[in-house]
Design an enzyme around this catalytic site. Sequence first.
Site, PDB file in Angstrom:
ATOM      1  N   TYR A  49      -0.587   4.995   3.800  1.00 28.79           N
ATOM      2  CA  TYR A  49      -0.024   6.273   4.239  1.00 28.79           C
ATOM      3  C   TYR A  49      -0.727   7.475   3.599  1.00 28.79           C
ATOM      4  CZ  TYR A  49       3.751   3.174   5.865  1.00 28.79           C
ATOM      5  OH  TYR A  49       4.468   2.174   6.468  1.00 28.79           O
ATOM      6  N   LYS A  74       3.157  -0.978  -0.271  1.00 27.91           N
ATOM      7  CA  LYS A  74       2.418  -2.071   0.378  1.00 27.91           C
ATOM      8  C   LYS A  74       0.927  -1.985   0.067  1.00 27.91           C
ATOM      9  CE  LYS A  74       5.467  -1.096   4.248  1.00 27.91           C
ATOM     10  NZ  LYS A  74       5.454   0.370   4.250  1.00 27.91           N
TER      11      LYS A  74
END
Length: 297
Positions: A49, A74
Amino acid sequence: MVLSQSARNGIDMPLVGFGTFQLSTAQAEYSVKEALRAGFRHIDSSEAYNNEEGTGKGIKAAGVSRNEIYVTTKLFPGPSKNYKQTIETLKTQLKQLQLDYVDLYLIHAPISDLRLEQWSALMELRKLGLAKHIGVSNYNIDTIKEILAADLAKPEANQVEFHPICAQADLTVYMKENAIAPIAYSSLAPLSTWRVEKGQGGEVLAEIKEECQVITKEIAAKLKVSEARLLLRWGLQHGYGVLTKSSKAERIRENLDLFDFEIPEIEMNRLNKLDQNQALAWASAGLNPMQAPPLKH
Ligand SMILES: NC(=O)c1ccc[n+]([C@@H]2O[C@H](COP(=O)([O-])OP(=O)(O)OC[C@H]3O[C@@H](n4cnc5c(N)ncnc54)[C@H](OP(=O)(O)O)[C@@H]3O)[C@@H](O)[C@H]2O)c1
């Protein structure tokens, strides 16, 4: 499990999490702070992100003590991140997040032929205390079984796209039978308000959402809740933890307000019948994140 804002699942995770995909670093800082102040206690992030510094600043600015917050992030597995690179990746992410550990670390998708090596690295990260729990995302039954067949630890959670149009029927049963905590992403994908800004990709496959939108609207009106709350509650009633993202303070508060109503069975069944086994979240990039390449031997 009794559904309440303070309830946690088997991996100690608050059932509603705030997602940070498609937020700039500055938006992540603002939105994460708003989310924590509104009462969210679970933040979902990812290396991919590109905003973890903002998320870290938002966590700090909210002034909530660390042990009350559940942070998931993640690993972006790349085509071939190896064991050492996987270990180093979480250490770098922790610096950006300004944290000593994450509560849950996931492999973002099974898209690398080195995914078993990456999974062994996650097991080590758990041993080192840098991740309290470890799991996967976008894994189907086959890619989970691959881990078990290699005699490695069972993933504690699997984060997948889950909403009435993409109900993951067999996988949901499999995760329940194997005590793998299910986490839903993109619960709001059926809505016309989902990812509407330029470049967010919400317009893809718009035609397949029409029936779901009509039924969602009708049931939401009947229950006197918004369509977003209805879809999030549908995920909770299926036993999933749910993630929701907004850049707007009002919606952030609305999306946490899921515990003072219940969807009756008859309406749950109407929503369940809308399944087309069609994922939408990665569709604008032309990708199926559950598609795994053969393992490297
Ligand atoms: N593991 C994976 O592969 C994966 C993939 C996708 C997502 N995720 C995670 O799951 C999180 C949630 O998924 P998502 O980002 O697709 O988010 P989502 O919560 O399903 O939908 C967000 C979209 O809906 C709009 N929205 C939010 N609240 C609303 C409301 N109350 N009423 C109407 N529209 C509303 C948002 O617009 P505004 O921002 O303008 O309010 C945004 O366009 C992500 O942020 C990420 O953390 C994981």
